[in-house]
Enzyme design. Structure first.
Site, PDB file in Angstrom:
ATOM      1  NE  ARG A   1      -3.986   2.072   2.153  1.00 35.84           N
ATOM      2  CZ  ARG A   1      -3.842   3.297   2.657  1.00 35.84           C
ATOM      3  NH1 ARG A   1      -2.749   3.604   3.325  1.00 35.84           N
ATOM      4  NH2 ARG A   1      -4.793   4.199   2.496  1.00 35.84           N
TER       5      ARG A   1
ATOM      6  CE  LYS B   1     -18.761   1.270 -17.718  1.00 41.22           C
ATOM      7  NZ  LYS B   1     -19.812   1.866 -16.898  1.00 41.22           N
TER       8      LYS B   1
ATOM      9  CD  GLU C   1     -23.091   9.977 -16.029  1.00 38.17           C
ATOM     10  OE1 GLU C   1     -23.170   9.305 -17.063  1.00 38.17           O
ATOM     11  OE2 GLU C   1     -22.017  10.262 -15.468  1.00 38.17           O
TER      12      GLU C   1
HETATM   13  N1  PDD Z   1     -22.971   1.667 -16.484  1.00 40.51           N
HETATM   14  N2  PDD Z   1     -23.183   6.678 -17.175  1.00 40.51           N
HETATM   15  C1  PDD Z   1     -22.713   5.955 -16.153  1.00 40.51           C
HETATM   16  C2  PDD Z   1     -22.329   6.668 -14.904  1.00 40.51           C
HETATM   17  C3  PDD Z   1     -22.598   4.549 -16.263  1.00 40.51           C
HETATM   18  O1  PDD Z   1     -22.126   3.837 -15.230  1.00 40.51           O
HETATM   19  C4  PDD Z   1     -23.006   3.929 -17.455  1.00 40.51           C
HETATM   20  C5  PDD Z   1     -22.900   2.433 -17.655  1.00 40.51           C
HETATM   21  C6  PDD Z   1     -23.505   4.731 -18.505  1.00 40.51           C
HETATM   22  C7  PDD Z   1     -23.938   4.151 -19.820  1.00 40.51           C
HETATM   23  O2  PDD Z   1     -22.836   3.688 -20.571  1.00 40.51           O
HETATM   24  P1  PDD Z   1     -22.983   2.501 -21.610  1.00 40.51           P
HETATM   25  O3  PDD Z   1     -24.087   2.889 -22.545  1.00 40.51           O
HETATM   26  O4  PDD Z   1     -21.671   2.429 -22.281  1.00 40.51           O
HETATM   27  O5  PDD Z   1     -23.324   1.262 -20.813  1.00 40.51           O
HETATM   28  C8  PDD Z   1     -23.569   6.101 -18.334  1.00 40.51           C
HETATM   29  C9  PDD Z   1     -22.810   0.219 -16.562  1.00 40.51           C
HETATM   30  C10 PDD Z   1     -23.846  -0.438 -17.406  1.00 40.51           C
HETATM   31  C11 PDD Z   1     -22.738  -0.336 -15.154  1.00 40.51           C
HETATM   32  O6  PDD Z   1     -22.063   0.299 -14.353  1.00 40.51           O
HETATM   33  O7  PDD Z   1     -23.292  -1.391 -14.877  1.00 40.51           O
END
Ligand code: PDD
Length: 285
Positions: free
Chosen positions: A100, A147, A179
């Site tokens: 860590r 992500k 979102e």
């Molecule tokens: N989530 N915005 C956020 C904050 C997300 O976590 C996601 C997807 C999306 C949509 O992205 P996409 O169309 O590429 O799936 C938008 C995934 C599905 C999840 O965390 O399970």
């Protein structure tokens, strides 16, 4: 029959699917992920998910764990081993294992794990009745275009929504919707314009968003990429969300206000149908 998991090159049963307690994904949320949908045994828009994965890795200076072709080969094998016809494939890359320390390890070796979840994605009671949404403050960090697995803030928002008796939360920052907790948010205005927040560091560039906006434009809709408020959403003709696992999902209530007649709207229904039809025509993209 138990599921097979993928852990750093090995296909193993759940009992052996383990990562170290020193994994930086576990200690620092120093990891990124992708969720691809499986329909008719095929991955939808998978290459686009892998391109976004590559971007996330690059933004965090995290090493690529394997080539896209090797990842795809492992994904297809996992689908086959688990007999997944419909559901999702989860993929996570972390910076790897090290003692860590807030600074990065000297020679990190990224870890790659994957698993599948069977789920009915086309037949959905939610798509029939529509989602109910509440507004919540957006408490996430400033780089939501990456992500990462830092999902505590959206997880808390989702649970607060469920505790309030609804389906999800739309997160709000400086008066505007960013979102949903795990999806992109849209409204259809009085003049029939499909409006969704413009891309930036405030939201994730959804793979489903890109596809759906393309279909919407091809179908003759005007698309406006700009932020909207909860009040604007409440005054909208209809609303919906998009994500890999939800496709296009209608929204029928925003923060206590029913939209239209309280039933899924025609635009959301049409885009959902087109999205599923197009996905079905394609092969492991
Ligand atoms: N989530 N915005 C956020 C904050 C997300 O976590 C996601 C997807 C999306 C949509 O992205 P996409 O169309 O590429 O799936 C938008 C995934 C599905 C999840 O965390 O399970």
């Amino acid at each position: 029959m138990s599921r097979t998991f993928y852990v750093n090159g090995e296909f193993v049963p759940e009992a052996d699917a383990k990562v170290s307690v020193l994994d930086r994904g576990f200690l620092f949320a120093d990891a990124v992920y992708e969720v691809s949908t499986v329909l008719d045994g095929k991955l939808i828009d998978n290459r686009a998910h892998l391109a976004r994965l590559s971007r996330s890795l690059g933004e965090l200076a995290m090493a690529t764990p394997a080539s896209d072709d090797d990842i795809v080969a492992a994904q297809l094998k996992l689908l086959e081993l688990n007999h997944v016809d419909e559901g999702l494939l989860y993929l996570q890359v972390s910076r790897g294992v090290a003692d860590r320390d807030f600074g990065f390890p000297k020679n990190p070796v990224s870890s790659l794990v994957m698993f599948t979840q069977k789920k009915s994605v086309v037949e959905s009671p939610m798509a029939e009745r529509g989602m109910r949404i509440v507004a919540m403050p957006d408490q996430r960090w400033g780089r939501r275009d990456i992500k990462t697995v830092q999902l505590l803030a959206p997880s808390l928002a989702k649970q607060a929504a469920v505790d309030a008796g609804v389906d999800d939360a739309w997160m709000v920052e400086e008066g505007y919707v960013t979102e949903g907790t795990s999806n992109n948010a849209y409204i259809v205005t009085e003049d029939n314009v499909i409006q969704t927040r413009n891309l930036g560091t405030e939201i994730l560039s959804g793979i489903t968003r890109t596809a759906v906006l393309k279909f919407a434009k091809a179908a003759g809709y005007t698309v406006r990429e700009a932020p909207f408020t909860i009040a604007e959403a409440q005054a909208a003709k209809e609303a919906f969300i998009t994500s890999a696992s939800a496709f296009v999902m209608p929204v029928v209530e925003v923060d206590g206000t029913t939209l239209g007649n309280g039933k899924p709207g025609p635009v959301a229904k049409e885009l959902r149908r087109v999205y599923i039809e197009t996905a079905r025509e394609r092969q492991n993209l």
